[in-house]
Design a protein around this motif. Structure first.
Motif, PDB file in Angstrom:
ATOM      1  N   THR A   2       0.818  -1.207   0.000  1.00 24.85           N
ATOM      2  CA  THR A   2       0.000   0.000   0.000  1.00 24.85           C
ATOM      3  C   THR A   2       0.854   1.261   0.000  1.00 24.85           C
ATOM      4  OG1 THR A   2      -0.178  -0.459   2.352  1.00 24.85           O
ATOM      5  CG2 THR A   2      -2.136  -0.835   1.040  1.00 24.85           C
ATOM      6  N   ARG A   5       7.335   2.577  -3.570  1.00 25.99           N
ATOM      7  CA  ARG A   5       8.776   2.566  -3.343  1.00 25.99           C
ATOM      8  C   ARG A   5       9.324   3.980  -3.567  1.00 25.99           C
ATOM      9  NH1 ARG A   5      13.710   1.372  -6.427  1.00 25.99           N
ATOM     10  NH2 ARG A   5      12.618   1.619  -8.395  1.00 25.99           N
ATOM     11  N   ILE A   7      11.948   6.531  -4.824  1.00 28.44           N
ATOM     12  CA  ILE A   7      13.053   6.562  -5.782  1.00 28.44           C
ATOM     13  C   ILE A   7      13.873   7.818  -5.513  1.00 28.44           C
ATOM     14  CG2 ILE A   7      13.666   6.584  -8.224  1.00 28.44           C
ATOM     15  CD1 ILE A   7      11.021   5.011  -8.663  1.00 28.44           C
TER      16      ILE A   7
ATOM     17  N   ASP B   4       8.258   3.506 -11.714  1.00 27.95           N
ATOM     18  CA  ASP B   4       8.514   2.628 -10.567  1.00 27.95           C
ATOM     19  C   ASP B   4       9.773   1.775 -10.732  1.00 27.95           C
ATOM     20  OD1 ASP B   4       7.779   1.831  -7.976  1.00 27.95           O
ATOM     21  OD2 ASP B   4       7.041  -0.071  -8.793  1.00 27.95           O
ATOM     22  N   GLN B   5      10.203   1.584 -11.985  1.00 31.61           N
ATOM     23  CA  GLN B   5      11.387   0.765 -12.232  1.00 31.61           C
ATOM     24  C   GLN B   5      12.670   1.599 -12.251  1.00 31.61           C
ATOM     25  OE1 GLN B   5      11.000  -2.607 -12.379  1.00 31.61           O
ATOM     26  NE2 GLN B   5       8.900  -2.032 -11.882  1.00 31.61           N
ATOM     27  N   ALA B  19       8.499  12.653  -1.364  1.00 32.58           N
ATOM     28  CA  ALA B  19       7.713  11.476  -1.764  1.00 32.58           C
ATOM     29  C   ALA B  19       6.232  11.805  -1.570  1.00 32.58           C
ATOM     30  CB  ALA B  19       8.125  10.264  -0.937  1.00 32.58           C
ATOM     31  N   GLU B  21       3.409  10.941  -2.773  1.00 36.69           N
ATOM     32  CA  GLU B  21       2.372   9.906  -2.669  1.00 36.69           C
ATOM     33  C   GLU B  21       2.371   9.254  -1.287  1.00 36.69           C
ATOM     34  OE1 GLU B  21       6.106   8.161  -4.333  1.00 36.69           O
ATOM     35  OE2 GLU B  21       4.997  10.013  -4.618  1.00 36.69           O
ATOM     36  N   ILE B  22       3.513   9.318  -0.576  1.00 36.23           N
ATOM     37  CA  ILE B  22       3.562   8.770   0.786  1.00 36.23           C
ATOM     38  C   ILE B  22       3.236   9.859   1.807  1.00 36.23           C
ATOM     39  CG2 ILE B  22       5.009   7.648   2.516  1.00 36.23           C
ATOM     40  CD1 ILE B  22       6.741   6.579   0.204  1.00 36.23           C
ATOM     41  N   MET B  25      -0.485  10.699   1.968  1.00 31.22           N
ATOM     42  CA  MET B  25      -1.394   9.545   1.890  1.00 31.22           C
ATOM     43  C   MET B  25      -2.687   9.825   2.642  1.00 31.22           C
ATOM     44  SD  MET B  25       1.027   6.276   2.555  1.00 31.22           S
ATOM     45  CE  MET B  25       0.145   5.280   3.681  1.00 31.22           C
ATOM     46  N   GLN B  29      -5.742   5.117   3.936  1.00 32.10           N
ATOM     47  CA  GLN B  29      -4.655   4.314   3.373  1.00 32.10           C
ATOM     48  C   GLN B  29      -3.565   4.077   4.428  1.00 32.10           C
ATOM     49  OE1 GLN B  29      -2.960   6.041  -0.192  1.00 32.10           O
ATOM     50  NE2 GLN B  29      -1.455   4.389  -0.370  1.00 32.10           N
ATOM     51  N   LYS B  32      -4.944   1.367   6.679  1.00 25.44           N
ATOM     52  CA  LYS B  32      -4.969   0.072   6.006  1.00 25.44           C
ATOM     53  C   LYS B  32      -3.556  -0.508   5.954  1.00 25.44           C
ATOM     54  CE  LYS B  32      -6.649  -2.002   1.662  1.00 25.44           C
ATOM     55  NZ  LYS B  32      -5.545  -2.120   0.691  1.00 25.44           N
ATOM     56  N   HIS B  33      -2.613   0.351   5.597  1.00 28.42           N
ATOM     57  CA  HIS B  33      -1.215  -0.098   5.522  1.00 28.42           C
ATOM     58  C   HIS B  33      -0.738  -0.579   6.894  1.00 28.42           C
ATOM     59  CE1 HIS B  33       3.023  -0.240   4.480  1.00 28.42           C
ATOM     60  NE2 HIS B  33       3.278   0.532   5.509  1.00 28.42           N
ATOM     61  N   GLU B  36      -2.378  -4.004   7.823  1.00 29.79           N
ATOM     62  CA  GLU B  36      -1.812  -5.096   7.014  1.00 29.79           C
ATOM     63  C   GLU B  36      -0.391  -5.429   7.452  1.00 29.79           C
ATOM     64  OE1 GLU B  36      -4.068  -4.099   2.794  1.00 29.79           O
ATOM     65  OE2 GLU B  36      -1.877  -4.042   2.886  1.00 29.79           O
ATOM     66  N   PRO B 133      19.745   4.692   2.302  1.00 33.51           N
ATOM     67  CA  PRO B 133      19.039   5.885   2.762  1.00 33.51           C
ATOM     68  C   PRO B 133      17.890   5.533   3.699  1.00 33.51           C
ATOM     69  CG  PRO B 133      19.138   5.764   0.344  1.00 33.51           C
ATOM     70  CD  PRO B 133      19.576   4.441   0.873  1.00 33.51           C
ATOM     71  N   SER B 134      17.533   6.461   4.579  1.00 33.24           N
ATOM     72  CA  SER B 134      16.393   6.285   5.466  1.00 33.24           C
ATOM     73  C   SER B 134      15.265   7.212   5.032  1.00 33.24           C
ATOM     74  CB  SER B 134      16.785   6.578   6.910  1.00 33.24           C
ATOM     75  OG  SER B 134      16.777   7.974   7.147  1.00 33.24           O
ATOM     76  N   VAL B 137      15.092  11.241   4.134  1.00 32.71           N
ATOM     77  CA  VAL B 137      15.151  12.000   2.868  1.00 32.71           C
ATOM     78  C   VAL B 137      14.002  12.995   2.802  1.00 32.71           C
ATOM     79  CG1 VAL B 137      16.403  10.370   1.395  1.00 32.71           C
ATOM     80  CG2 VAL B 137      13.911  10.119   1.660  1.00 32.71           C
ATOM     81  N   ASP B 279       3.912   5.355   7.810  1.00 33.19           N
ATOM     82  CA  ASP B 279       4.188   4.161   7.003  1.00 33.19           C
ATOM     83  C   ASP B 279       5.358   3.386   7.598  1.00 33.19           C
ATOM     84  OD1 ASP B 279       5.740   6.458   6.193  1.00 33.19           O
ATOM     85  OD2 ASP B 279       6.520   5.271   4.526  1.00 33.19           O
TER      86      ASP B 279
END
Ligand SMILES: [Zn+2]
Lengths: 255, 446
Positions: A2, A5, A7, B4-5, B19, B21-22, B25, B29, B32-33, B36, B133-134, B137, B279
């Motif tokens: 959820t 990653r 980058i 993502d790659q 980041a 999207e984190i 959040m 979400q 939920k994270h 889980e 890295p932690s 960042v 997270d």
């Protein structure tokens, strides 16, 4: 998953901005900011691998990394004692330990943190301890009332000192210490405990005696230049160390 | 948005979040994270492998199968604390206190063993996968540091190289400076030549080092630090006097604190509480003397569980830290929780029925000229005391005697607290040498 990653940004050109000590005869020592690259660190680490073996750190890199070691198989550990300001010199030891399949641990080489060196030797049983200086020796004996022979006598491999004060104190305590010196942007270590002969790799570095500051017997201030490429070139950098160079690869210290 | 790659991603420099999207959040979400990860992964993992967790849960007659929801978690999962870890360590001759879930000799997992600060002379070893890295960042980007910049790092070596790697992960170059007064001349020189934009960490020790060296070297701290956009402040909360001085130097400080040994919390540019990353950790705020949750924004004890550490996971760890916590979204747009540090539960003294923490007397001591460094200790033989005893450091000018200093310090504290303290005066130097370079013990038994 959820959570995405993360980058990261591309790494910077310089791995760090550290510093080296430059010393000219008759002038005060000078700390000069010095940039090194990841490639510099990796190359210094490669040069240290045989040095660490000479100091008694066993090579267990052939052990299958997926296999949990058996109960009686002790994974070697290198204890690195230094300050953050010395990272340019100390970090290659961390990398080199990994190349030998060893663990490493760290303590500050300060008076206050000297208790950590003793505690980690007790807990982790390092095969080799590198970086003991006068501050650590004085902290252990004066602040924490520790006996140097008891603390360091338990180390099976080399106990490596980085200044004369620590070397003399450990020798007096009956420990047979080794000498290590930060020489410009590299580190040189004795070929045998207390020999006074530092080794370096002549394919990576060149050491010469400063003709303007030498004695008739050929001993003098040592100048360092890089042979292998480095991010920050060394061109006859005054190292503040006196000695002579009997052949490429060996420095005999003036003691 | 990076592919993502991708190995690396170059963000626009004016992007606020590292980041997004984190960091932003939605709360559903986040929850939920957490559920889980904690219930589905960390708990079964730790119960199977950690001697301390297994022993504690067995004593409470709880197994992972009993924990099917967060309600079950809150109701059934037993607590651990530092004493339990030490006790396990001593009973089992296990330096890791029963927390380790992977054998340290396992190759391919560990590369290093770092250690906790161990201010009592008793550091706890902490096996580590090494660098990398932690999550910091996100903070380092928020400080305003950008790729190509220099970033001053003043950590201790026993913490390992994680911060070096974190700085490089935002594309910046670490500048290594020792944490303490002696290395300030190098810091001034590096500031002038390389103009770093961020620092991790400043503390009282560095502040005093700057004050000590700057005048003699002809350095104006405001000019020297003008390139810095953000500096974390750690070790202990920033006191009012340090705040005034660093304000005068034009520094923007971001308070940074441990999150109950499972992570860290750091202010954002809003300076309205320290964000912790949900997270990576679950933080409860509970009645310090009981087990019930306290309402948001009211003082409670921080109780933490890791969501990411599978090497030595802490689950429901009573941190002894008193905090206010909120889960309300921050003005910066981040959705993760925030805390305000109030002090240590073990530091609290109760005198004449009033709770006193070091933060409560700090400002009153700093108001008096000779003790304005705010260097002091509360003497706490036990939690409840008849008299508030303080050991207060003063600046030894040598010229004049102590005069009525004791009366003035006593009066200042009495006015602030409504409690008349018993004040013992000692020199600043004699107190400073009691602690590690970045902090002195604020509470002592005698
Ligand atoms: Zn915020």
């Amino acid at each position: 998953m959820t959570v995405a990653r993360t980058i990261y940004e591309p790494p910077p050109r310089a791995w760090c901005l550290g510093r080296i000590r430059i010393a000219r005869t008759g002038a005060a020592d000078e700390l000069v900011p010095w940039e090194v690259s990841q490639a510099d660190i990796d190359d210094e680490a490669a040069a240290l691998v045989p040095v660490l073996q000479r100091l008694g750190l066993h090579d267990t890199s052939h052990v299958d990394p997926e296999v949990t070691a058996a109960e009686d198989d002790v994974r070697p550990l290198l204890l690195i004692v230094s300050m953050l300001s010395e990272t340019l010199h100390s970090y290659p030891f961390e990398t080199a330990a990994g190349k030998l399949g060893a663990l490493y641990s760290s303590a500050d080489s300060s008076r206050f943190d000297s208790f950590r060196t003793a505690a980690l030797i007790g807990y982790l049983h390092p095969q080799v301890v590198w970086g003991i200086n006068t501050a650590v020796v004085e902290g252990l004996t004066q602040e924490f009332g520790r006996d140097l022979a008891t603390v360091f006598g338990a180390v099976p491999g080399a106990v490596v000192t980085t200044d004369d004060g620590a070397f003399d104190a450990l020798t007096a305590a009956g420990v047979q210490p080794w000498r290590s010196r930060a020489v410009g942007a590299t580190t040189m270590i004795e070929d045998a405990a207390g020999s006074g002969r530092l080794r370096y790799d002549p394919d990576r570095w060149r050491v010469e005696v400063d003709a303007d500051d030498s004695d008739p017997d050929g001993t003098g201030s040592l100048l360092l230049s890089n042979v292998a490429p480095r991010l920050t070139p060394s061109d006859r950098v005054p190292t503040g160390i006196r000695g002579h160079v009997p052949e490429p690869g060996t420095v005999v210290l003036s003691l | 948005m990076p592919d993502d790659q991708a190995a690396y991603f170059e963000r626009p420099h004016d992007q606020r979040y590292f980041a997004p999207e984190i960091e932003t959040m939605p709360r559903e979400q986040i929850e939920k994270h957490r559920e889980e990860t904690l219930l589905g992964d960390l708990i079964p993992w730790a119960y199977e492998r950690s001697g301390l967790i297994r022993e504690t849960w067995d004593a409470a007659k709880v197994t992972p199968a009993d924990v099917q929801s967060m309600d079950d978690f809150h109701e059934k999962v037993p607590f651990i604390d530092k004493d339990a870890i030490r006790s396990y360590r001593d009973r089992h001759n296990d330096p890791y206190g029963g927390l380790l879930c992977i054998e340290p000799r396992t190759r391919g997992v560990f590369s290093a063993i770092f250690s906790t600060s161990g201010t009592t002379g008793d550091p706890t070893p902490a096996p580590s996968a090494g660098g990398g890295p932690s999550f910091l960042v996100r903070e380092f980007w928020e400080f305003g540091c950008r790729p190509g910049d220099y970033f001053t790092e003043t950590l201790f070596t026993f913490r390992g190289p994680g911060i070096h790697d974190t700085i490089r992960a935002i594309g910046a170059t670490p500048v290594f400076v020792d944490h303490g007064s002696a290395d300030m001349p190098f810091l001034f020189a590096a500031n002038e030549k390389y103009r770093p934009t961020a620092m991790y960490n400043m503390s009282l020790a560095i502040l005093m080092g700057v004050q000590q060296h700057a005048p003699a070297m002809g350095v104006d701290p405001e000019k020297s630090f003008a390139s810095y956009k953000g500096i974390s402040w750690a070790g202990e909360p920033i006191g009012p006097r340090a705040r005034r001085i660093t304000d005068d130097w034009g520094l923007e400080l971001f308070q940074h604190t441990a999150l109950g040994d499972v992570g860290a919390a750091t202010e954002c540019r809003e300076h309205d509480g320290a964000h912790y990353w949900e997270d990576t950790a679950y933080a409860e705020s509970l009645d310090p003397l009981g087990t019930d949750p306290v309402a948001d924004e009211t003082p409670g004890e921080l109780v933490t569980s890791t969501l990411i550490d599978k090497i030595a996971p802490l689950i429901r760890y009573r941190s002894d830290d008193l905090v206010r916590r909120t889960l309300a979204p921050c003005a910066c747009g981040r959705t993760h929780g925030r805390i305000w540090t109030l002090g240590r539960k073990g530091d609290e003294v109760v005198v004449e029925g009033r709770s006193v923490l070091p933060m409560d007397v700090w400002h009153a001591i700093e108001l008096v000229d000779e003790t304005s460094s705010g260097i002091f200790q509360i003497i706490r033989p036990q939690r409840e005391v008849d008299v508030l005893r303080l050991r207060v450091g003063y600046r030894d000018d040598g010229k004049k005697g102590l005069g009525d200093l004791q009366e003035r310090v006593t009066a200042s504290v009495a006015e602030a607290l409504g409690v008349v303290p018993d004040v013992e005066l000692v020199t600043n130097e004699s107190l400073l040498k009691l602690g590690p370079p970045h902090k002195i013990p604020r509470v002592t038994k005698a």
